[in-house]
Design a protein around this motif. Structure first.
Motif, PDB file in Angstrom:
ATOM      1  N   GLU A 137      50.513  35.190   3.332  1.00  0.00           N
ATOM      2  CA  GLU A 137      50.939  36.310   2.493  1.00  0.00           C
ATOM      3  C   GLU A 137      50.698  37.663   3.132  1.00  0.00           C
ATOM      4  OE1 GLU A 137      50.073  36.185  -1.584  1.00  0.00           O
ATOM      5  OE2 GLU A 137      50.678  34.097  -1.798  1.00  0.00           O
ATOM      6  N   GLU A 138      49.933  37.688   4.216  1.00  0.00           N
ATOM      7  CA  GLU A 138      49.669  38.942   4.903  1.00  0.00           C
ATOM      8  C   GLU A 138      49.769  38.710   6.396  1.00  0.00           C
ATOM      9  OE1 GLU A 138      46.067  41.004   4.061  1.00  0.00           O
ATOM     10  OE2 GLU A 138      46.181  40.550   1.933  1.00  0.00           O
ATOM     11  N   PRO A 167      54.734  40.101  -0.024  1.00  0.00           N
ATOM     12  CA  PRO A 167      55.190  39.150   0.997  1.00  0.00           C
ATOM     13  C   PRO A 167      56.706  38.998   1.072  1.00  0.00           C
ATOM     14  CG  PRO A 167      53.394  38.209  -0.271  1.00  0.00           C
ATOM     15  CD  PRO A 167      53.784  39.496  -0.935  1.00  0.00           C
TER      16      PRO A 167
END
Length: 113
Positions: free
Chosen positions: A86-87, A48
Motif C-alpha cells: 500500500e506504500e 494506493p
C-alpha cells in the motif's frame, strides 16, 4: 546520444516518423508537461489506487515516448501495488525520471536535424 538503456531512441525516431516532424515537438511538450505534473505529485500520494493509476499513466506515456527505464520502474511499482503493497517510496521514480528527462532533452536535438 546519451541514455542508451534509459531512452529507446529507436522508439523516439519511430514516433517522430509516425506523427511527422512538425507535430513531434508539440507531442514532446505535452508529454513533458503531463509527466512533470504527475511525477511532482507522486511523493504526496497516500491513496494506493491513485498511486497505481499514476504509475500506470507514467508507464504508458514512457513507453510511447521511449523512456524505457522509467517505463520499467513504473511497471515494477504497479506490480508491487497489485500485490497488496500500500506504500512505496517514489524517490527511485523521481530519480529515474529526472535522469531520463535530461538524457532525452540532451539527445533530442540530434533528431531535430
Amino acid at each position: 546520444m546519451e541514455g542508451g538503456k534509459m531512452i529507446d531512441w529507436s522508439r523516439v525516431q519511430e514516433l517522430k516518423t509516425e506523427i511527422g516532424a512538425d507535430d513531434f515537438f508539440d507531442v514532446i511538450d505535452v508529454f513533458l508537461q503531463e509527466t512533470d505534473a504527475v511525477v511532482a505529485r507522486l511523493p504526496n500520494l497516500s491513496d494506493p489506487q491513485s498511486l497505481a493509476n499514476d504509475l500506470h499513466f507514467l508507464k504508458g506515456s514512457a513507453l510511447n515516448l521511449g523512456f524505457a527505464e522509467l517505463a520499467e520502474i513504473c511497471q515494477d511499482g504497479e506490480k508491487l501495488m497489485a500485490s497488496g503493497v500500500e506504500e512505496m517510496s517514489a524517490q527511485a521514480i523521481l530519480d529515474v525520471y529526472a535522469r531520463s528527462r535530461r538524457a532525452f532533452l540532451g539527445g533530442i536535438g540530434i533528431l531535430a536535424a
